[in-house]
Structures are given as structure tokens and as C-alpha cells.
Design a protein around this motif. Sequence first.
Motif, mmCIF file in Angstrom:
data_model
loop_
_atom_site.group_PDB
_atom_site.id
_atom_site.type_symbol
_atom_site.label_atom_id
_atom_site.label_comp_id
_atom_site.label_asym_id
_atom_site.label_seq_id
_atom_site.Cartn_x
_atom_site.Cartn_y
_atom_site.Cartn_z
ATOM 1 N N ASN A 136 33.640 60.928 -22.115
ATOM 2 C CA ASN A 136 34.687 60.307 -22.759
ATOM 3 C C ASN A 136 34.469 58.642 -23.003
ATOM 4 O OD1 ASN A 136 35.237 59.267 -19.994
ATOM 5 N ND2 ASN A 136 37.103 59.290 -20.080
ATOM 6 N N ARG A 137 33.280 58.164 -23.060
ATOM 7 C CA ARG A 137 32.999 56.684 -23.527
ATOM 8 C C ARG A 137 33.764 56.218 -24.219
ATOM 9 N NH1 ARG A 137 33.036 52.442 -23.773
ATOM 10 N NH2 ARG A 137 31.545 50.805 -23.725
ATOM 11 N N TRP A 138 34.181 57.068 -25.396
ATOM 12 C CA TRP A 138 34.933 56.619 -26.550
ATOM 13 C C TRP A 138 36.221 57.360 -26.655
ATOM 14 C CZ3 TRP A 138 32.608 52.521 -27.525
ATOM 15 C CH2 TRP A 138 31.314 52.224 -27.414
ATOM 16 N N SER A 139 36.308 58.659 -26.172
ATOM 17 C CA SER A 139 37.629 59.405 -26.340
ATOM 18 C C SER A 139 37.786 60.529 -25.455
ATOM 19 C CB SER A 139 37.875 59.825 -27.745
ATOM 20 O OG SER A 139 38.879 60.688 -27.931
ATOM 21 N N SER A 140 38.836 60.784 -24.963
ATOM 22 C CA SER A 140 39.278 61.961 -23.934
ATOM 23 C C SER A 140 39.544 63.229 -24.770
ATOM 24 C CB SER A 140 39.974 61.473 -22.871
ATOM 25 O OG SER A 140 39.464 60.681 -21.949
ATOM 26 N N ALA A 141 39.871 63.086 -26.153
ATOM 27 C CA ALA A 141 40.539 63.980 -27.102
ATOM 28 C C ALA A 141 39.450 65.279 -27.006
ATOM 29 C CB ALA A 141 40.769 63.470 -28.310
ATOM 30 N N GLY A 142 40.073 66.349 -27.130
ATOM 31 C CA GLY A 142 39.456 67.539 -27.728
ATOM 32 C C GLY A 142 38.735 67.652 -28.843
ATOM 33 N N PHE A 143 37.829 68.641 -28.786
ATOM 34 C CA PHE A 143 36.716 68.699 -30.170
ATOM 35 C C PHE A 143 36.233 70.202 -30.122
ATOM 36 C CE2 PHE A 143 34.450 66.566 -26.982
ATOM 37 C CZ PHE A 143 33.239 67.160 -26.872
ATOM 38 N N ASP A 144 35.500 70.544 -31.175
ATOM 39 C CA ASP A 144 34.660 71.765 -31.287
ATOM 40 C C ASP A 144 33.352 71.277 -31.187
ATOM 41 O OD1 ASP A 144 36.962 73.296 -31.414
ATOM 42 O OD2 ASP A 144 36.491 73.894 -33.346
ATOM 43 N N PHE A 145 32.489 72.114 -30.720
ATOM 44 C CA PHE A 145 30.925 71.512 -30.779
ATOM 45 C C PHE A 145 30.120 73.130 -31.113
ATOM 46 C CE2 PHE A 145 31.059 72.430 -26.161
ATOM 47 C CZ PHE A 145 29.776 73.252 -25.958
ATOM 48 N N GLU A 146 28.910 72.818 -31.667
ATOM 49 C CA GLU A 146 28.193 73.918 -31.837
ATOM 50 C C GLU A 146 26.678 74.152 -31.256
ATOM 51 O OE1 GLU A 146 28.167 75.892 -36.138
ATOM 52 O OE2 GLU A 146 26.571 74.575 -36.404
ATOM 53 N N ILE A 147 25.959 75.041 -30.784
ATOM 54 C CA ILE A 147 24.715 75.218 -30.811
ATOM 55 C C ILE A 147 24.018 76.157 -31.501
ATOM 56 C CG2 ILE A 147 23.270 75.959 -28.742
ATOM 57 C CD1 ILE A 147 25.366 75.510 -26.970
ATOM 58 N N SER A 148 22.908 75.748 -32.177
ATOM 59 C CA SER A 148 22.136 76.702 -32.920
ATOM 60 C C SER A 148 20.426 76.288 -32.385
ATOM 61 C CB SER A 148 22.051 76.149 -34.427
ATOM 62 O OG SER A 148 21.533 74.712 -34.464
ATOM 63 N N GLU A 149 19.805 77.533 -32.773
ATOM 64 C CA GLU A 149 18.444 77.640 -32.445
ATOM 65 C C GLU A 149 17.552 77.852 -33.741
ATOM 66 O OE1 GLU A 149 19.188 79.863 -28.002
ATOM 67 O OE2 GLU A 149 18.293 81.079 -29.923
ATOM 68 N N ALA A 150 16.375 77.265 -33.708
ATOM 69 C CA ALA A 150 15.401 77.590 -34.651
ATOM 70 C C ALA A 150 14.023 77.561 -34.269
ATOM 71 C CB ALA A 150 15.424 76.474 -35.856
ATOM 72 N N ASP A 151 13.152 78.156 -34.957
ATOM 73 C CA ASP A 151 11.745 78.411 -34.396
ATOM 74 C C ASP A 151 11.037 76.939 -34.405
ATOM 75 O OD1 ASP A 151 12.243 81.127 -34.353
ATOM 76 O OD2 ASP A 151 11.190 81.522 -36.239
ATOM 77 N N ALA A 152 11.343 75.988 -35.052
ATOM 78 C CA ALA A 152 10.838 74.628 -35.212
ATOM 79 C C ALA A 152 11.584 74.043 -35.917
ATOM 80 C CB ALA A 152 9.461 75.053 -35.828
ATOM 81 N N PRO A 153 11.388 72.336 -35.542
ATOM 82 C CA PRO A 153 12.254 71.434 -36.371
ATOM 83 C C PRO A 153 11.984 71.680 -38.013
ATOM 84 C CG PRO A 153 11.109 70.440 -34.800
ATOM 85 C CD PRO A 153 10.567 71.613 -34.829
ATOM 86 N N PRO A 154 12.897 71.623 -38.650
ATOM 87 C CA PRO A 154 13.051 71.552 -40.296
ATOM 88 C C PRO A 154 11.922 70.553 -40.774
ATOM 89 C CG PRO A 154 15.392 71.275 -39.829
ATOM 90 C CD PRO A 154 14.537 71.095 -38.463
ATOM 91 N N PRO A 155 11.250 70.876 -41.782
ATOM 92 C CA PRO A 155 10.002 70.012 -42.286
ATOM 93 C C PRO A 155 10.708 68.565 -42.659
ATOM 94 C CG PRO A 155 10.132 71.933 -43.444
ATOM 95 C CD PRO A 155 11.349 72.113 -42.536
ATOM 96 N N GLY A 156 10.116 67.825 -42.088
ATOM 97 C CA GLY A 156 10.427 66.107 -42.217
ATOM 98 C C GLY A 156 11.634 65.660 -41.169
#
Length: 681
Positions: A136-156
Motif C-alpha cells: 500500500n505504498r500508494w493506496s490500500s484500496a482493493g483491486f483485481d490482478f491477473e496471472i498468465s503464463e507463456a512459453d517465452a517472452p513475446p518477440p521484442g
Amino acid sequence: MKKLLLYTSLLCIPLGMHAQQDCANAVPVTVGTYTVDGIDGEAPTPVCTTETTDQAGNGEWYIYTAPAGDDVFVTVTSDLEVNSGGDTRVQVYSGNCGNLNCIVGDDDAGNVGNGFLSVASFQAIAGESYYIAWDNRWSSAGFDFEISEADAPPPGQLTFTAQSTTTSGSRIAMVDMNGDYLDDLVSVSASNININYQLETGGFNTVNITTTNADNTPSWSLAAGDIDSNGYNDLLYGGGSGVTFMMANDDGTAYTEISGPEFVFSQRSNFVDLNNDGHLDAFVCHDIAPNVYYINDGDGNLTFYQGADPDGIPSGLGLVTNGGNYGTVWIDYDNDRDMDLFIAKCRGGNTDAKINELHRNNGDNTFTNIAGDSGVNLADPVQTWSSAWGDYDNDGDMDGYIGASSTSDGPTKYMRNNGDGTFTDISGSVDLSNTPLGIENAPADFDNDGHLDIFSNGQILLNGGDGLSFETITQTVPQSGAIGDANNDGFLDIFSNGLFLNDGNDNNWIKIVTVGDESNLNGIGARVEIVSPGLGTQIRDVRSGEGFRYMSSLNTHFGLGQDEEIETVTVHWPSGIITVVEDPDINDTLVIFEDENLGVDDITGNDLKVFPNPAENVINLETPIELNNAIYSVFTVDGKRVLNARLENTTIIDVSNLATGNYFIRILQDNKTYVQQFLKK
């Protein structure tokens, strides 16, 4: 009831009260979207973000475990439309709750809403667990977050993973210290040189080498180069009161201190062959007086000079009485195959001490400051500290990113090389509105797409491919540091307060090591060119000492994008020798050794006539090819270059200062070489 909702295609499970309040009770998560009702648990430490390092008061904790089998590229993000207008900060750790190690952290990499949301990506090792902590360095308010997986970083895509290191000393370098062509991590204190030697098998061997208590510590800058050509790089400490050299012994296990009595308020320091005699010299910016330099006698013995000196550099290299010399970089801006000098100045009040300088190498052991000449446009009174020079538009010449540390005298400037010794200010055509002020600027192709980027004060300006558009990358980017390849994967990393490993992508690359013979052993001052089918020609100069404070790799890195072959690699050595390698392997290190000398077998064109021959004061050139602006070099019969310049509206060359004897003259024009022999009376 505080709830964490797990959304997948199969289930939506409310989790127990306060289960994520501390590291020990972190909630297991995997791919999916999660809701944080608010932040009121234990604050995460250490802080992994580099943009903001202040500790927070509270945090929320989760644990992610990578699937077994293969490594995956993981992204944790709050940069979702549902969170528009929010402000978050996230840290990701490896290890255990009693010993957490920063992997990645982010504050403001998001684009949704006001741009204060977070995106953190990292390479996760199969089966390993990682702690994710929102604070909460900037805010203690709630929010959503997402986790995703990929085989490798996207090109670039460009991301870094933070890794703790065992180092001691506040001044650092990432440079090969033991001659195995792998970049090592170097940190220095007054009586110790700490080296993490990179191992071919991965990881490091940490060695502490005790030294005498140095008269001068590298409080302002650190440079590396092999002064005595024994195969082990020596170090230059640029201190606030003087200069110290730490000379490596013949097996690199100990260092001998050499400190002069001269007072030098050091700023940026460099190694370069100033007089082109094949021996590595040293240059140090002086804050409050004319610059100083140290000429190598060929046996590793250095003689101190300051300003103009007939026994050193007759013209001097920055003669303003009260200095203001801060950040130097040695570049071949005019493509005449010798190194020129740009001095970034920084001083209030006195105008002369804060006007940037560009010193053209005249090829005869003298230099001329041409920054204020018509069309050059580089004599600016900007609080600069350092500049980043490279061929950002891949048109075959060096452009300048002239960084500003203050807007009091002018903003950052972006100067395009016109190819004729002049520059055009195209700052208005490039969006520099988000570029940071500061003292550190250096070029590097971090995403290996074949287009140079700019590392500038906590940001990487990612080249869009035209040298005009840059994307600002801040995620896991340290404020400053040394640049090199710390794990030999062909992607450039950053060594700062810890090691920031480039996660890489699927772009190809080549790493080139220059080993001099007639030239200095490091090949410092060499121009390296590669040609590949899709990207055409790319160029680099081998330099010791870029940015302001740190020492980066002496190996030369090129990104190839999706090109799968290199047609040629060409090295123009400081001696004048040219080495060409055809069809080298990609995604590998290429070690290039300098040829021994120049001989008549190097002739590729025989249409050059030289008269009178024997010559007394001048020689005239006659050939059916157009010679205007061609590069000429004069060599002794044993291969030593004694003259080097461009033919500008003339075919007459003054040879009056040459000693009696036999010489070769070589003309370079349109990628062709013409050589002829002549006798000087």
C-alpha cells in the motif's frame, strides 16, 4: 469476511479470512484473475521496485508455483480496465519467508487509466515457488490482478529479473577480468577488489582480492583496460582528489597500486590509445581544471600530462581553465577510422566551462574542438554529465543522445549525424517528453532487434526501429549500472544494486571479442561492422568508459532480430588493419584476432598512382575513381599507421613530417581498398 475470489472456467472459491496477511500464510495462486479487497497485512520487504524504493506500511501475500516440466514466462498484472484510476505496487520474490530474494517488482508500468498500475514479468523455473506481494505504498484500496503464463517472452518484449549478488564495494563494472571472454561482476572499495568471475557452466565464482589502501577510490568513475598487455584488465579509479591505477599481475590474482601525486578532481575516465602507437593510454575528466591524460610508453608505464603538451597531446583535450568536464565518450563520429572525443560539460555560472565540446582527431596526434563549427550544433550550455552515442537509425554513422541532468540551461537533445561531419537537432521529431533527467546515459540493444536502445536514468528507451520512436521501459530497470552479458545468453544485463538479468526473447544475436596485436590488446578504438540480410549494416565502436560512472563490457554485442545469418563481420582496427570474417555462426561469441601487419597482398585495386615518387614534401594521387571524402592512411612497411585523415576537396597529401623511408598509402572508398607504395626522401 475478507474474500479472495479465484476466477477460472471451472470454479469460484471464497478463501479464508486474512489468509494472505503475511508471507508464512501466503495464498496459493495459479493462472487466473484474483480480487484483493484491500491491503492491511504485513508489509513486504525488501522492496524490489527501482522507480520507488520507499517501504510500505502493509501488504497482501500470495504464492505461485510454476508447473513441473518446463520453465514458463509469468506475468502478474493489475493493468486491467476494472482497476482504471487505481495505483498499485507489486514485488515478486524467490527463496523462503525468512530469506526472500527480489526477482522483479513494478510500480507504474501499466497503461490503463492514469498509468499507475503494475505489470511484473519473470522467467519461472519449473516446479519453483515464488511469493507475490502487493503493498500500500500508494493506496490500500482493493483491486483485481491477473496471472498468465507463456512459453517465452513475446518477440521484442523487454523484461528483467532481479537477482541478488554477493558483492562488496560501491563502484562497479561488468567486464572480463581474467581473459576468458565472459563478463565478470566487479565491485571496488578502498582496499578490496571483489570479482564474481562468470563461469562457463553458469553462475559465478566469488573472489575477494585484498589491495593496499588506495590513495584514491573510484568515487566518481571506474574504467578497465589492459595497460601492460598481460591478458588481465587493469583498473582506473577516478577519485575526487586524484587518480589511482590498479595493475593486475601476470595471473590476475593480485593488483599493484600506482597513484600519482597530482591533484585531479576526477569525473568520467576512459582507456583509449590517444596517440595511436598501439599502446593503451588513459584519459580523465577534470572538474575544475583542464583535462589530464596518461601516455603509455609501451611497457605499461604511464606518464602524467595535463592540457596541451608537446610531449603528450600538443593540442590538449579540453583546455577550459576552470574545467566543467564531466562525461567523456570516445567515438568515431566522422567515420575516418580514428577515435574522436565528445565532452559532456556541467557547470553553472561560467559559460566556457559548461559548453559541450567535440574534439576531432586530426590523425596526427592533435585534436580540434569543432562543436561550435557551422552545422555541427553541439556547443550547447546544457547540464549534461553524460551522453549516449550510437547509430540509432542504422545509416552508418554515430548519432548523439545528449542527456540533461537539469532543464535550467536546456533539455535533452537528440542529434542525428548527417554523415558529413555535421549534425541536425531532431529532438522535435522524437518524443522526449517522458525521458528522465539524470547523469547516466548509455547505448545498448537490449531486446536484440538490431536497433540500439538508450539506458537513461532508470528507464530504457526502446528503439522502435527507425531511430525516431522510443518506447519507455521502466519495469525492473535499475536507476543506473554497468551493462554486459552476465549469463552468456547473448542478451545484455545490468549490474547495479544487485544483478538485473535480461529475460530475453526469440531474437538472434552475435557477441564479438576483439583481440589486438598491432593495436592495443583489448581492441579499444576498433570499429566493428556487421551485415545481415534483413537489417543491413550495423556499427559499434569498442569503448572503455561510457555513461558517467560505471564500466561496461568491452565485448561488442549486436542484435539480429529474426535474421538467421550474418554475411560479413568487419573490424577496422586502430592500427589501420582491416579484418573480415564471412558467414560466422550466430547466437554465439566470435573472437577476432588482429592480423599481424599490412603488406602488398592487401591491394584490392591497382588504379592508384602516387607522384612524385620518391616524394619530399607532398604526394599527389591520381586515380579514375572519385576521391573526395575518401579515407587515406599512410603506413610504415612494418604496418604502423603514421597518418590518417579524409581527402576533402584535394588529392594532395602533406608528408613533410615523415621520416625518410618506404611507406604504403591506402585509400578506402566505397568499400574498396587501394594501396600503393612510395618512398619518402
